[in-house]
Design a protein around this motif. Structure first.
Motif, PDB file in Angstrom:
ATOM      1  N   CYS A 178       1.051  -3.539   3.971  1.00 23.44           N
ATOM      2  CA  CYS A 178       0.117  -3.316   2.867  1.00 23.44           C
ATOM      3  C   CYS A 178      -0.986  -2.332   3.260  1.00 23.44           C
ATOM      4  CB  CYS A 178      -0.493  -4.625   2.402  1.00 23.44           C
ATOM      5  SG  CYS A 178       0.674  -5.701   1.552  1.00 23.44           S
ATOM      6  N   ALA A 179      -1.455  -2.463   4.504  1.00 25.40           N
ATOM      7  CA  ALA A 179      -2.496  -1.545   4.968  1.00 25.40           C
ATOM      8  C   ALA A 179      -1.970  -0.109   4.980  1.00 25.40           C
ATOM      9  CB  ALA A 179      -2.964  -1.952   6.363  1.00 25.40           C
ATOM     10  N   GLY A 180      -0.750   0.081   5.467  1.00 26.32           N
ATOM     11  CA  GLY A 180      -0.159   1.417   5.480  1.00 26.32           C
ATOM     12  C   GLY A 180       0.060   1.954   4.075  1.00 26.32           C
ATOM     13  N   LEU A 181       0.544   1.081   3.174  1.00 26.51           N
ATOM     14  CA  LEU A 181       0.766   1.502   1.790  1.00 26.51           C
ATOM     15  C   LEU A 181      -0.537   1.943   1.126  1.00 26.51           C
ATOM     16  CD1 LEU A 181       3.278  -1.247   0.611  1.00 26.51           C
ATOM     17  CD2 LEU A 181       3.726   1.212   0.651  1.00 26.51           C
TER      18      LEU A 181
ATOM     19  N   LEU B 224       3.292   5.154   6.529  1.00 28.07           N
ATOM     20  CA  LEU B 224       2.244   6.033   6.038  1.00 28.07           C
ATOM     21  C   LEU B 224       2.820   7.304   5.424  1.00 28.07           C
ATOM     22  CD1 LEU B 224      -0.328   5.703   8.975  1.00 28.07           C
ATOM     23  CD2 LEU B 224      -0.730   5.021   6.606  1.00 28.07           C
ATOM     24  N   LEU B 225       3.821   7.884   6.073  1.00 32.18           N
ATOM     25  CA  LEU B 225       4.411   9.135   5.593  1.00 32.18           C
ATOM     26  C   LEU B 225       5.066   8.942   4.225  1.00 32.18           C
ATOM     27  CD1 LEU B 225       4.767  12.059   6.585  1.00 32.18           C
ATOM     28  CD2 LEU B 225       7.003  11.392   7.485  1.00 32.18           C
ATOM     29  N   ALA B 226       5.810   7.861   4.070  1.00 34.27           N
ATOM     30  CA  ALA B 226       6.436   7.583   2.771  1.00 34.27           C
ATOM     31  C   ALA B 226       5.376   7.319   1.705  1.00 34.27           C
ATOM     32  CB  ALA B 226       7.386   6.398   2.897  1.00 34.27           C
ATOM     33  N   SER B 227       4.329   6.614   2.052  1.00 32.70           N
ATOM     34  CA  SER B 227       3.261   6.309   1.095  1.00 32.70           C
ATOM     35  C   SER B 227       2.510   7.581   0.700  1.00 32.70           C
ATOM     36  CB  SER B 227       2.288   5.295   1.689  1.00 32.70           C
ATOM     37  OG  SER B 227       2.948   4.120   2.079  1.00 32.70           O
ATOM     38  N   ILE B 228       2.257   8.444   1.667  1.00 34.36           N
ATOM     39  CA  ILE B 228       1.584   9.717   1.371  1.00 34.36           C
ATOM     40  C   ILE B 228       2.444  10.557   0.427  1.00 34.36           C
ATOM     41  CG2 ILE B 228       0.892  11.919   2.400  1.00 34.36           C
ATOM     42  CD1 ILE B 228       0.043  10.249   4.901  1.00 34.36           C
ATOM     43  N   SER B 229       3.749  10.581   0.672  1.00 40.92           N
ATOM     44  CA  SER B 229       4.655  11.346  -0.186  1.00 40.92           C
ATOM     45  C   SER B 229       4.665  10.792  -1.606  1.00 40.92           C
ATOM     46  CB  SER B 229       6.068  11.326   0.399  1.00 40.92           C
ATOM     47  OG  SER B 229       6.083  11.850   1.704  1.00 40.92           O
ATOM     48  N   LEU B 230       4.658   9.467  -1.733  1.00 43.23           N
ATOM     49  CA  LEU B 230       4.568   8.851  -3.058  1.00 43.23           C
ATOM     50  C   LEU B 230       3.238   9.209  -3.717  1.00 43.23           C
ATOM     51  CD1 LEU B 230       5.529   7.000  -5.312  1.00 43.23           C
ATOM     52  CD2 LEU B 230       4.709   5.034  -3.966  1.00 43.23           C
ATOM     53  N   GLY B 231       2.163   9.197  -2.939  1.00 42.30           N
ATOM     54  CA  GLY B 231       0.857   9.567  -3.482  1.00 42.30           C
ATOM     55  C   GLY B 231       0.825  11.011  -3.963  1.00 42.30           C
ATOM     56  N   LEU B 232       1.471  11.930  -3.227  1.00 43.03           N
ATOM     57  CA  LEU B 232       1.540  13.324  -3.655  1.00 43.03           C
ATOM     58  C   LEU B 232       2.304  13.463  -4.968  1.00 43.03           C
ATOM     59  CD1 LEU B 232       2.195  15.177  -0.267  1.00 43.03           C
ATOM     60  CD2 LEU B 232       0.085  15.180  -1.613  1.00 43.03           C
ATOM     61  N   PHE B 233       3.383  12.687  -5.103  1.00 41.10           N
ATOM     62  CA  PHE B 233       4.129  12.727  -6.363  1.00 41.10           C
ATOM     63  C   PHE B 233       3.263  12.233  -7.516  1.00 41.10           C
ATOM     64  CE2 PHE B 233       6.951  10.323  -9.320  1.00 41.10           C
ATOM     65  CZ  PHE B 233       7.425  11.435  -9.996  1.00 41.10           C
TER      66      PHE B 233
ATOM     67  N   PRO C 198      -0.738  -0.334 -10.632  1.00 39.72           N
ATOM     68  CA  PRO C 198       0.636  -0.621 -11.068  1.00 39.72           C
ATOM     69  C   PRO C 198       1.703  -0.030 -10.159  1.00 39.72           C
ATOM     70  CG  PRO C 198      -0.439   0.929 -12.567  1.00 39.72           C
ATOM     71  CD  PRO C 198      -1.491   0.409 -11.668  1.00 39.72           C
ATOM     72  N   ILE C 199       1.343   0.957  -9.362  1.00 40.93           N
ATOM     73  CA  ILE C 199       2.313   1.485  -8.387  1.00 40.93           C
ATOM     74  C   ILE C 199       2.360   0.601  -7.151  1.00 40.93           C
ATOM     75  CG2 ILE C 199       2.762   3.398  -6.790  1.00 40.93           C
ATOM     76  CD1 ILE C 199       3.559   4.074  -9.597  1.00 40.93           C
ATOM     77  N   LEU C 200       1.205   0.086  -6.725  1.00 41.96           N
ATOM     78  CA  LEU C 200       1.130  -0.699  -5.496  1.00 41.96           C
ATOM     79  C   LEU C 200       1.679  -2.118  -5.682  1.00 41.96           C
ATOM     80  CD1 LEU C 200       0.172  -0.624  -2.561  1.00 41.96           C
ATOM     81  CD2 LEU C 200      -2.072  -1.399  -3.349  1.00 41.96           C
ATOM     82  N   LEU C 201       1.465  -2.712  -6.853  1.00 39.17           N
ATOM     83  CA  LEU C 201       1.889  -4.101  -7.058  1.00 39.17           C
ATOM     84  C   LEU C 201       3.388  -4.314  -6.871  1.00 39.17           C
ATOM     85  CD1 LEU C 201      -0.396  -5.207 -10.038  1.00 39.17           C
ATOM     86  CD2 LEU C 201      -0.427  -6.062  -7.677  1.00 39.17           C
ATOM     87  N   PRO C 202       4.268  -3.483  -7.426  1.00 35.84           N
ATOM     88  CA  PRO C 202       5.704  -3.692  -7.169  1.00 35.84           C
ATOM     89  C   PRO C 202       6.064  -3.573  -5.696  1.00 35.84           C
ATOM     90  CG  PRO C 202       5.377  -2.223  -9.039  1.00 35.84           C
ATOM     91  CD  PRO C 202       4.047  -2.403  -8.400  1.00 35.84           C
ATOM     92  N   GLN C 203       5.347  -2.696  -4.974  1.00 34.64           N
ATOM     93  CA  GLN C 203       5.604  -2.577  -3.546  1.00 34.64           C
ATOM     94  C   GLN C 203       5.333  -3.908  -2.841  1.00 34.64           C
ATOM     95  OE1 GLN C 203       6.792   0.187  -2.127  1.00 34.64           O
ATOM     96  NE2 GLN C 203       6.629   1.507  -3.935  1.00 34.64           N
ATOM     97  N   ILE C 204       4.326  -4.634  -3.310  1.00 36.42           N
ATOM     98  CA  ILE C 204       3.968  -5.924  -2.710  1.00 36.42           C
ATOM     99  C   ILE C 204       4.920  -7.024  -3.156  1.00 36.42           C
ATOM    100  CG2 ILE C 204       2.164  -7.695  -2.627  1.00 36.42           C
ATOM    101  CD1 ILE C 204       0.113  -5.425  -2.898  1.00 36.42           C
ATOM    102  N   ILE C 205       5.163  -7.057  -4.477  1.00 39.31           N
ATOM    103  CA  ILE C 205       5.967  -8.149  -5.043  1.00 39.31           C
ATOM    104  C   ILE C 205       7.412  -8.113  -4.542  1.00 39.31           C
ATOM    105  CG2 ILE C 205       6.927  -9.058  -7.209  1.00 39.31           C
ATOM    106  CD1 ILE C 205       4.309  -8.106  -8.550  1.00 39.31           C
ATOM    107  N   PHE C 206       7.977  -6.906  -4.455  1.00 37.33           N
ATOM    108  CA  PHE C 206       9.388  -6.797  -4.095  1.00 37.33           C
ATOM    109  C   PHE C 206       9.601  -6.454  -2.626  1.00 37.33           C
ATOM    110  CE2 PHE C 206       9.258  -5.781  -8.665  1.00 37.33           C
ATOM    111  CZ  PHE C 206      10.119  -6.758  -9.134  1.00 37.33           C
TER     112      PHE C 206
END
Length: 864
Positions: free
Chosen positions: A653-656, A736-745, A762-770
């Protein structure tokens, strides 16, 4: 080859004729030369130059007529294809006390292709007084234009010095090959020097083959080499009449020679019958309606009008970035929209929003802009010289070391103008440059623009301010429906709209005049009436009808109207959609990385929060725990595995959060800066590469600090695949790299910074739930979890810790069914190389997918 830098007389190695009848191929109907041509006293004369041919006429009569009609003209031009640009009745020359006055046309109607002095139409009524050696042009197409030279009668006066547009290179006299075309090829080269900031040092070359052909090649230049308005990407065999464009220079090849016909020092725009129709809520709406204007060199032109009258649309059309339903914009006779890529380096554009970073100093802004816009081979001393020049032009030398954030609004606008002046463009557009400025700064900025126009630039601006409008050369007043209600000098606008002449305090009343009516239909009708009144006035004929150029081939307006709207609406070539990993792209990438790091380093608070938030969160976990979750326990603890998984889940979660928060606004925050730099030939690959490159460097530091926090706060688990600290660092970095790439998108997909902030939860919650930690996933939901970064990050951490080994053995309850354990071992956390590489690989795939989507999204924006 030293002559290449100083010029060569055009008439060297050419045939001279005192009259067309002296030529063997002239029509027998041509008039015989007048006896006055044999006058022995010095007398003025004119010369018509077309490639290697010259026609020379002495001027002795009170009036002379120039044209292809032998029944009308005494200066008769042969009716041959090479002279067809000259009209049947092209010009009059009338003798006055000081010399001859040249008048376009036959005195009543102008010629088809016009007479141009320094790209400005010769006035139909007043003409042009010829008192000294002068050069004019007939037509605008470099491939067939004719140069008209006037030589006075003074016998002591030498021949006119060769002009820059008269440089000619004779291939038959070349001592060696190849010929280098460039800004400053240096000594020892067989060179043709083209001195401009947008030309590379070794821009292109011409070589001769054994068969006597001449091959033109681009040498990896920054701004490209164009032949007949098409960019060449390989060897090109020169053909007769080929037009070569390098930076602002236009050269024409013919008869084993290369002639420099235009240095691009003067730019004129001809807008012909511009229309733009859009569909809103399934209803068509005209936002430009049949607009024609003529903007000549050194003019300062203001586009004014009420809100929603099409001012910015008109400027975008003149700039070449707004598609048209019909009509043409000609830049020195060439279709601007279809050839935008050819002319991009000659155009400066300052949008309404600032196109500079507030976290840089003025000098840093200009230095990075130089590195992006000028060729990579530009030397540091050259860059410093260019920066000093533009700082002096915009009067900012005293504040060059100040941060942009510390400047006033007027100073920031001048920095944006300075950025555009670096490449020394001759065509300049500004959208609301005085918006938000107080009256004093408004006047100061308009004075600056007036000075820039006087230095040889053509300047077009959109403005609502009216207090300093009298300093403009032309005023474009737009009405409802995108209708042209006035075009001409500001002083003549007042009487046209029935207001007190030159009393500028009443100027704002023009807005009220054009907005009369209580309904939209009535206001549209008011604009229509004024537009028709203007079209029927002498002002329209004087400032548009008599000056409008017919383009390169001299087509009529009807011919232009027949061009398909699809062809005119095509996106400009300037929006290059290839990745194009050319040498200058890597230079742009390095420059952008340097600028991005400078901005990040200067914002110390944001950088500190970015680096420390995740390690501090992990250390807070240590305070909340009463035992070590990863270390082997002597006594069985049923809750150790779930606790270890929850701790690993916090790592994820911290990295995300850190990755998303640091990148979700990166692109949208620079929309206007990116858009302007993209027009100036910025590579999308270099731009996105710099964002992910600098972010990756920061992510490495973040991963190291997170790993150190984990090592300080937690005991190591039992060794499994690789050392625990190394595994934590790699997994953290990939998360971190994957999260940064998602943030750029996200940043490329949203429309503003506010949306970027709102979309994060709403982008972060599914990452946590699933992620598979809070809830047990099975069936289709488990498949859905594969789309989540958190699923693979927790999986990688779990396999490194070997969470399954932390589950105690189930005790034997004999005949009774044992109670369920708080955690069931899962293959997701198997401590195998295959499982670890699967998790790492999926994190990399997520990174590549999001970066690809970002790239696609950036291209889609440019297609709108």
């Amino acid at each position: 080859m030293g002559w290449a830098a100083t010029g060569l007389k055009l008439w060297i190695s050419r045939k001279d004729y005192d009259h067309p009848s002296d030529r063997p191929d002239v029509s027998p109907m041509a008039k015989p030369p007048s006896k006055t041509l044999l006058h022995q006293e010095p007398c003025p004369h004119i010369e018509l130059h077309h490639r290697s041919e010259i026609l020379r006429f002495q001027l002795t009569n009170p009036e002379h007529r120039l044209g292809r009609d032998p029944t009308w003209a005494d200066l008769s031009i042969p009716d041959l294809p090479q002279w067809s640009v000259v009209s049947s009745r092209h010009a009059l020359l009338r003798k006055e006390s000081q010399g001859y006055r040249l008048i376009d046309g036959d005195g009543q109607r102008r010629s088809t292709n016009g007479l141009f002095y320094q790209k400005t139409c010769v006035d139909l009524d007043q003409g042009l007084m010829l008192t000294e050696p002068m050069e004019l042009e007939i037509g605008q197409d470099p491939q067939n234009l004719i140069r008209l030279h006037y030589i006075p009668a003074d016998p002591l006066q030498p021949d006119p010095p060769p002009q820059p547009g008269q440089r000619r290179l004779d291939f038959n006299q070349m001592p060696a090959w190849p010929i280098i075309l460039g800004r400053d090829p240096g000594p020892g080269y067989n060179t043709f020097a083209l001195d401009s900031a947008t030309v590379s040092r070794h821009h292109a070359d011409i070589d001769r083959t054994g068969a006597g052909l001449y091959i033109l090649r681009d040498r990896g230049s920054t701004n490209g080499t164009y032949v007949n308005d098409q960019k060449i990407n390989g060897p090109h065999t020169l053909n007769q009449g080929d037009k070569i464009k390098i930076g602002p220079f236009v050269l024409v090849y013919y008869n084993h020679s290369l002639e420099l016909v235009d240095q691009g020092e003067r730019i004129r725009l001809d807008a012909q019958n511009l229309q733009r129709r859009i569909t809103i809520a399934q209803q068509e709406r005209m936002i430009l309606t049949n607009v024609s204007i003529v903007i000549e060199p050194r003019q300062l032109v203001a586009i004014v009008g009420g809100s929603g009258t099409g001012k910015s649309t008109l400027m975008g059309a003149l700039l070449g970035i707004v598609p048209l339903t019909s009509g043409l914009v000609l830049l020195n006779g060439s279709n601007l929209q279809q050839n935008f890529d050819t002319y991009r380096a000659e155009i400066g554009y300052v949008p309404q929003e600032d196109i500079i970073h507030s976290g840089l100093t003025v000098e840093e802004v200009l230095r990075y802009a130089c590195k992006l816009r000028l060729p990579p081979d530009t030397q540091p001393q050259e860059i410093q010289g260019v920066i000093g020049r533009v700082l002096e032009q915009v009067k900012l030398t005293a504040v060059k070391g100040n941060l942009v954030a510390q400047l006033s609004g007027g100073q920031r606008k001048r920095v944006s103008i300075a950025v555009e002046l670096l490449a020394n463009p001759k065509l300049f557009f500004l959208d609301e440059p005085t918006s938000g400025l107080d009256p004093g700064l408004d006047k100061e900025l308009m004075g600056l623009l007036r000075n820039l126009a006087n230095q040889g630039r053509t300047i077009v601006l959109v403005t609502h301010a009216t207090s300093n409008i009298e300093g403009c050369d032309r005023l474009v007043f737009m009405g409802r429906g995108g209708r042209l209600c006035y075009f001409g000098p500001p002083a003549e606008a007042m009487p046209f709209f029935n207001l007190p002449d030159r009393d500028w305090k009443y100027f704002a009343d023009i807005y009220l005049t054009l907005e009369q009516g209580t309904t939209e239909a009535e206001r549209q009708r008011t604009a229509f009436d004024w537009s028709e009144r203007f079209r029927a006035s002498h002002l329209y004929q004087t400032y548009i009808g008599d000056r409008l150029s017919m383009g390169n081939q001299g087509e009529s307006t009807a011919t232009f109207a027949a061009v398909s709207s699809e062809a005119r609406a095509m996106p400009p070539q300037g929006k290059d959609r290839s990745l194009g990993l050319r040498p200058h792209v890597w230079h742009q990438l390095l420059t952008l990385c340097q600028r991005q790091w400078q901005l990040l380093r200067r914002d110390r608070l944001s950088l500190a929060v970015n680096l420390l938030s995740a390690p501090l969160a992990i250390l807070f976990i240590v305070l909340a725990l009463d035992s070590q979750p990863f270390a082997p326990q002597e006594n069985t603890d049923l809750m150790q595995a779930p606790q270890a998984l929850r701790v690993l889940f916090v790592f994820t979660c911290a990295g995300l959060w850190v990755g998303l928060a640091s990148s979700a606004q990166t692109i949208i925050r620079e929309t206007h800066i990116y858009g302007r730099e993209r027009l100036a030939n910025l590579s999308v690959f270099a731009y996105l590469g710099s964002k992910i490159g600098v972010a990756s460097g920061v992510a490495i530091v973040q991963s190291l600090m997170i790993t150190l926090a984990v090592m300080v706060g937690f005991s190591f688990p039992a060794p499994s695949l690789i050392p625990w600290p190394l595994g934590v660092m790699i997994t953290t970095f990939l998360t971190l790299l994957a999260s940064i790439s998602l943030g750029l998108f996200i940043s490329s997909a949203v429309k503003n910074v506010d949306q970027a902030s709102k979309v994060l939860p709403p982008i972060l919650l599914p990452q946590i739930i699933f992620s598979g930690v809070l809830f047990k996933l099975s069936g289709p939901v488990a498949i859905l979890s594969w789309l989540m970064i958190g699923r693979w990050s927790v999986g990688a951490y779990g396999s490194l810790v070997n969470v399954n080994a932390l589950v105690p053995e189930q005790p034997d309850f004999a005949l009774y069914e044992p109670p369920p354990l708080p955690f069931d071992p899962s293959p997701v956390y198997d401590p195998t190389w295959g499982n670890l590489f699967l998790n790492w690989g999926l994190l990399l795939i997520h990174t590549l997918v999001y970066l690809s989507l970002t790239l696609i999204q950036q291209w889609r924006k440019e297609q709108k």
